[in-house]
Scaffold this active site. Structure first.
Site, mmCIF file in Angstrom:
data_model
loop_
_atom_site.group_PDB
_atom_site.id
_atom_site.type_symbol
_atom_site.label_atom_id
_atom_site.label_comp_id
_atom_site.label_asym_id
_atom_site.label_seq_id
_atom_site.Cartn_x
_atom_site.Cartn_y
_atom_site.Cartn_z
ATOM 1 N N VAL A 102 0.867 -1.179 0.000
ATOM 2 C CA VAL A 102 0.000 0.000 0.000
ATOM 3 C C VAL A 102 0.901 1.224 0.000
ATOM 4 O O VAL A 102 1.926 1.255 0.684
ATOM 5 C CB VAL A 102 -0.921 0.030 1.243
ATOM 6 C CG1 VAL A 102 -1.826 1.259 1.211
ATOM 7 C CG2 VAL A 102 -1.741 -1.250 1.338
ATOM 8 N N CYS A 103 0.557 2.214 -0.785
ATOM 9 C CA CYS A 103 1.255 3.491 -0.765
ATOM 10 C C CYS A 103 2.747 3.283 -1.081
ATOM 11 O O CYS A 103 3.093 2.539 -1.997
ATOM 12 C CB CYS A 103 1.023 4.169 0.584
ATOM 13 S SG CYS A 103 1.381 5.934 0.655
ATOM 14 N N THR A 104 3.634 3.902 -0.320
ATOM 15 C CA THR A 104 5.070 3.799 -0.600
ATOM 16 C C THR A 104 5.670 2.460 -0.173
ATOM 17 O O THR A 104 6.873 2.251 -0.317
ATOM 18 C CB THR A 104 5.842 4.943 0.073
ATOM 19 O OG1 THR A 104 5.555 4.945 1.476
ATOM 20 C CG2 THR A 104 5.464 6.288 -0.532
ATOM 21 N N THR A 122 1.721 3.282 -6.361
ATOM 22 C CA THR A 122 2.282 3.845 -5.139
ATOM 23 C C THR A 122 1.561 5.165 -4.860
ATOM 24 O O THR A 122 0.626 5.536 -5.583
ATOM 25 C CB THR A 122 3.804 4.049 -5.283
ATOM 26 O OG1 THR A 122 4.374 4.344 -3.998
ATOM 27 C CG2 THR A 122 4.147 5.159 -6.254
ATOM 28 N N GLY A 152 -2.494 2.260 -4.320
ATOM 29 C CA GLY A 152 -2.107 3.665 -4.291
ATOM 30 C C GLY A 152 -1.988 4.155 -2.857
ATOM 31 O O GLY A 152 -1.768 3.385 -1.923
#
Length: 228
Positions: A102-104, A122, A152
């Protein structure tokens, strides 16, 4: 049998807790699921808010997971160069059915060489980092490339979790979990992505993130050089 399914979510200092707790809530809603919060040691880690998170399992004691999930947060900058973390992820990935982020968190998977030649999502502020590791960035909220499923930014963790359950079990099970969570978002503002946010809001956030982005790019280049 869902009773044997094991989920491992990495926790670490300066994690964005919602990156982790979104998919955690989804995975924990699966009947019989075995869920582990994993870190180097079983000791509380400080998130990027006042909330501390207690891991349930140390790296050395973590069983082989069916689903490996790496959340994001500012702490992922350091994880890109942390051999102990990267080695753990590589070892788990060898036997996992799905490798997710998830995310970074996708930057950490990339630094471990687990996304090379693939497409991944990302946080919008970090899309320029993925190509450094030979990864094609995607602006999808959930990006699927084989058994790599990446989400994202932050709130996409719930979408990521539901997508994983749909692939791992079936769509009906994922829909039942969505209904239980009453996940039916209707945000009060239409500013949740760079494509939709008012220009002045986007510029404000870009200014605030400029120094952090520059630091992340430097750490990513160093991590990519070590990976090569």
């Amino acid at each position: 049998m869902t009773s044997s399914l094991k989920f491992g979510l990495l926790v670490f200092p300066r994690i964005t807790q919602l990156d982790m707790t979104g998919p955690l809530q989804v995975f924990s809603s699966l009947a019989g699921a075995e869920v582990h919060l994993v870190w180097k040691r079983v000791e509380a880690v400080q998130s990027d808010t006042v909330l501390s998170i207690m891991p349930t399992t140390a790296f050395a004691d973590c069983p082989q997971c069916d689903v490996l999930c790496v959340p994001g947060g500012y702490g992922t900058d350091e994880l890109m160069g942390d051999d102990e973390v990267l080695d753990f992820l590589r070892a788990q990935a060898a036997g996992a059915r799905f490798i997710t982020s998830v995310c970074t968190g996708s930057l950490v998977l990339a630094a471990a060489g687990l996304l090379t030649g693939r497409t991944a999502a990302t946080h919008w502020s970090a899309v320029e980092v993925l190509p450094i590791f030979g990864v094609t960035p995607s602006r999808e909220r959930v990006c699927m490339d084989g058994n790599r499923i990446t989400g994202g930014g932050i709130t996409a963790g719930i979408d990521l979790g539901l997508s994983v359950i749909s692939e791992l079990v079936d769509r009906r099970t994922a829909e039942a979990i969505q209904l239980r969570m009453e996940y039916d978002p209707a945000p009060p503002f239409n500013a949740g992505s760079p494509d939709k946010a008012p220009a002045e809001v986007l510029h404000l956030m870009e200014d605030r993130m400029k120094a952090a982005k520059e630091r992340r790019m430097g750490l990513a280049r160093a991590a990519a050089a070590r990976l090569r």
